[in-house]
Each structure stands twice: as structure tokens, then as C-alpha cells.
Motif scaffolding. Structure first.
Motif, PDB file in Angstrom:
ATOM      1  N   UNK A  71      38.889 -19.371  48.276  1.00  0.00           N
ATOM      2  CA  UNK A  71      38.475 -19.956  49.545  1.00  0.00           C
ATOM      3  C   UNK A  71      37.609 -19.012  50.368  1.00  0.00           C
ATOM      4  N   UNK A  72      37.634 -17.712  50.061  1.00  0.00           N
ATOM      5  CA  UNK A  72      36.809 -16.763  50.803  1.00  0.00           C
ATOM      6  C   UNK A  72      36.504 -15.569  49.917  1.00  0.00           C
ATOM      7  N   UNK A  73      35.309 -15.011  50.110  1.00  0.00           N
ATOM      8  CA  UNK A  73      34.863 -13.830  49.378  1.00  0.00           C
ATOM      9  C   UNK A  73      34.199 -12.892  50.373  1.00  0.00           C
ATOM     10  N   UNK A  74      34.666 -11.648  50.451  1.00  0.00           N
ATOM     11  CA  UNK A  74      34.125 -10.672  51.402  1.00  0.00           C
ATOM     12  C   UNK A  74      33.602  -9.472  50.630  1.00  0.00           C
TER      13      UNK A  74
ATOM     14  N   UNK B 216      44.629 -17.736  47.627  1.00  0.00           N
ATOM     15  CA  UNK B 216      46.065 -17.895  47.780  1.00  0.00           C
ATOM     16  C   UNK B 216      46.710 -16.546  47.966  1.00  0.00           C
ATOM     17  N   UNK B 217      46.386 -15.603  47.112  1.00  0.00           N
ATOM     18  CA  UNK B 217      46.695 -14.186  47.304  1.00  0.00           C
ATOM     19  C   UNK B 217      45.375 -13.439  47.473  1.00  0.00           C
ATOM     20  N   UNK B 218      45.369 -12.125  47.291  1.00  0.00           N
ATOM     21  CA  UNK B 218      44.157 -11.321  47.429  1.00  0.00           C
ATOM     22  C   UNK B 218      43.888 -10.575  46.135  1.00  0.00           C
ATOM     23  N   UNK B 219      42.629 -10.547  45.722  1.00  0.00           N
ATOM     24  CA  UNK B 219      42.220  -9.747  44.579  1.00  0.00           C
ATOM     25  C   UNK B 219      41.032  -8.896  44.994  1.00  0.00           C
ATOM     26  N   UNK B 220      41.101  -7.598  44.691  1.00  0.00           N
ATOM     27  CA  UNK B 220      40.007  -6.679  44.989  1.00  0.00           C
ATOM     28  C   UNK B 220      39.254  -6.394  43.689  1.00  0.00           C
TER      29      UNK B 220
ATOM     30  N   UNK C 122      38.375  -6.885  38.201  1.00  0.00           N
ATOM     31  CA  UNK C 122      39.491  -6.813  39.143  1.00  0.00           C
ATOM     32  C   UNK C 122      40.189  -5.466  39.075  1.00  0.00           C
ATOM     33  N   UNK C 123      40.565  -4.931  40.261  1.00  0.00           N
ATOM     34  CA  UNK C 123      41.256  -3.646  40.330  1.00  0.00           C
ATOM     35  C   UNK C 123      42.707  -3.806  40.769  1.00  0.00           C
ATOM     36  N   UNK C 124      42.939  -4.573  41.828  1.00  0.00           N
ATOM     37  CA  UNK C 124      44.312  -4.832  42.255  1.00  0.00           C
ATOM     38  C   UNK C 124      44.440  -6.272  42.715  1.00  0.00           C
ATOM     39  N   UNK C 125      45.659  -6.794  42.658  1.00  0.00           N
ATOM     40  CA  UNK C 125      45.988  -8.107  43.195  1.00  0.00           C
ATOM     41  C   UNK C 125      47.182  -7.949  44.110  1.00  0.00           C
ATOM     42  N   UNK C 126      47.107  -8.570  45.287  1.00  0.00           N
ATOM     43  CA  UNK C 126      48.145  -8.406  46.299  1.00  0.00           C
ATOM     44  C   UNK C 126      48.651  -9.777  46.735  1.00  0.00           C
ATOM     45  N   UNK C 127      49.950  -9.990  46.666  1.00  0.00           N
ATOM     46  CA  UNK C 127      50.536 -11.224  47.177  1.00  0.00           C
ATOM     47  C   UNK C 127      50.626 -11.152  48.697  1.00  0.00           C
ATOM     48  N   UNK C 128      50.372 -12.279  49.356  1.00  0.00           N
ATOM     49  CA  UNK C 128      50.514 -12.358  50.805  1.00  0.00           C
ATOM     50  C   UNK C 128      51.729 -13.214  51.138  1.00  0.00           C
ATOM     51  N   UNK C 129      52.262 -13.099  52.364  1.00  0.00           N
ATOM     52  CA  UNK C 129      53.446 -13.891  52.716  1.00  0.00           C
ATOM     53  C   UNK C 129      53.202 -15.393  52.698  1.00  0.00           C
TER      54      UNK C 129
END
Length: 266
Positions: free
Chosen positions: A40-43, A54-58, A69-76
Motif C-alpha cells: 500500500x505504500x513505498x518510501x 500489512x507489515x514492513x519490509x526494508x 529484502x534485508x529485514x521484515x518487521x511485524x507491526x501491531x
């Protein structure tokens, strides 16, 4: 959806694609046939791209045509949009509210720590801001002003009167200098459109003007602080806010597909 551009390459959300200068479309790792990512968003941030899906991927994009991809982070909640400011990453995190992460400045891939989540009374769908203040577009709640250091809501612009955030459902938000632009989708008895606020006092936005009907407001890009480009499905609307009390629609440009995101290159 969004479409940041850098290094001659574009990174496109919806399905996360890489567009190279030749016009070829590539998937997240630079190949042409990997599994597609719903984003939904790319920065774009230096040599990194942060994808909200849904979560974050760097992703490392030091080789812009071959991101990995380097890391994936779950959000609340469910990450819809991302704001990066220094070593702070702010997420419009759907039903959870606005989530705040911190990490090494400029090197997000080294790790992100969840600092906290601010409840905002609805689904957070977009976020903008600078320094200690963030502005969240929250579906069915309004435009929410947040003190990031304190982790609290300062102001909710939704008083039910025409010209307030209740005028329709906020879907996008962008900060340009001392102006805050907010795009609205159609709601019950309310049109879609754009609002512009003066945020010289960051915690107390003051409505300067609005435009209704010619743009959908679900995504926007601000060019030279005064001109807003917003996708309208099968077209893009361009609105001049140099006189915010009387915004002028400059053009409507047809698109070849379903236009849902926009960015610009200086």
C-alpha cells in the motif's frame, strides 16, 4: 498506492514493482517473474526502500535495479503507510492506530525497535509530518495531530461541520512547508476532494481552503508547495492552491489504466 522515484528507477506499490529507465517492469528482487507483493505504500530512503504491505519490509536498493529484502518487521496493526524522519519511522497502522519505531539513522536495515502505538479512534490509512508532530488520516475519525515524543493525540479535526475532517473520509496527507494537504474519499453525504491547512503552529492546523468534486483525494503529490496532483481512477487531476481560498483545477489528464498513486521528480 505510491510511486517514489530515485536513481532513474521507480518503485511502485499495489504490487511492488521496480520500473527501470528502459520501461521494463521488474518485481521486488529485480527479476521479471517473482511472486507479486501487495503493497500500500513505498518510501525511498537513501539506498533503502521501505514497503508497507500489512507489515514492513526494508529493501536494499544500492543497486537500484536489483533490490533485495534485508529485514521484515511485524507491526501491531496493519501497516498502510510510512513516514521516515531521521531515526524514527512512523506507521499508519490500520486499526491499531499510529505505530512508532526507532532505528539507526539512515541504516534502517540494521534493526527497528517498536517504541509505542498511539490509538486514534479508527483505521489509520496515511501519515505525514516532521520533527515531533505527525498528522494521520484516520478513516471515520478525521485528521489526527499526534505528539510523537509524548505518544499522545493533540488535536482531532472532526467536528461534523462542513470544512472539517468530517466533510468526508480522509485518505491521504502530505506536508509541504507550512501547508498540510489532505485528500478525502467520498463519504455519506460528502464529496471527495482536497483540503489545505496552515500548520505554522504544527499542533493547531487552520483550514485555508478546500476543493471538492474534481479529484478523488485517495492519494496526492504536492509540487512546489502549491500544486497538487491527485489520481482519479482513469485520470489525474491537477489543482493550483496558490490562492487556497479559491483553488483552481488546472487540468485533468487521462491515464491508460487505474490511476491510484502518484509522485513527482524535481
Amino acid at each position: 498506492d505510491s510511486a517514489p522515484v530515485g536513481l532513474g528507477f521507480g518503485y511502485v506499490s499495489g504490487d511492488f514493482w521496480v520500473l527501470d529507465p528502459t520501461g521494463d517492469r521488474r518485481t521486488a528482487d529485480g527479476s521479471l517473474d517473482l511472486e507479486r507483493r501487495e503493497a500500500s505504500d513505498v518510501v525511498l530512503w537513501g539506498d533503502q526502500v521501505v514497503v508497507a504491505d500489512g507489515d514492513l519490509t526494508v529493501f536494499d536498493v544500492s543497486d537500484p535495479g536489483q533490490p533485495h529484502p534485508e529485514i521484515s518487521v511485524e507491526t501491531p496493526g496493519s501497516a498502510n503507510a510510512v513516514l521516515i524522519d531521521g531515526n524514527r519511522l512512523v506507521v499508519a497502522d490500520g486499526p491499531a492506530g499510529v505505530s512508532i519505531f526507532s532505528g539507526p539513522e539512515g541504516v534502517l536495515a540494521e534493526g527497528l525497535t517498536h517504541v509505542g502505538t498511539v490509538e486514534v479512534g479508527g483505521d489509520a490509512v496515511a501519515v505525514a509530518g516532521s520533527g515531533d508532530i505527525a498528522y494521520a488520516a484516520v478513516d471515520k475519525a478525521g485528521l489526527i495531530v499526534i505528539d510523537l515524543d509524548a505518544g499522545i493525540v493533540l488535536t482531532t479535526l472532526n467536528d461534523g461541520e462542513e470544512g472539517s475532517s468530517a466533510w468526508s473520509r480522509p485518505r491521504s496527507v502530505s506536508l509541504a512547508g507550512h501547508r498540510l494537504y489532505v485528500g478525502y474519499a467520498s463519504g455519506w453525504q460528502s464529496p471527495h476532494g482536497l483540503h489545505v491547512y496552515d500548520v505554522s503552529d504544527p499542533a493547531q492546523p487552520v483550514l485555508l481552503g478546500s476543493e471538492s468534486g474534481s479529484v478523488e483525494g485517495r492519494n496526492l503529490a504536492v509540487v512546489r508547495d502549491e500544486t497538487v496532483v491527485s489520481p482519479n481512477g482513469d485520470s489525474f487531476g491537477i489543482v493550483d492552491f496558490s490562492n487556497p481560498a479559491e483553488p483552481a483545477t488546472l487540468a485533468t489528464i487521462s491515464s491508460k489504466g487505474e490511476a491510484s498513486g502518484v509522485d513527482h521528480v524535481d
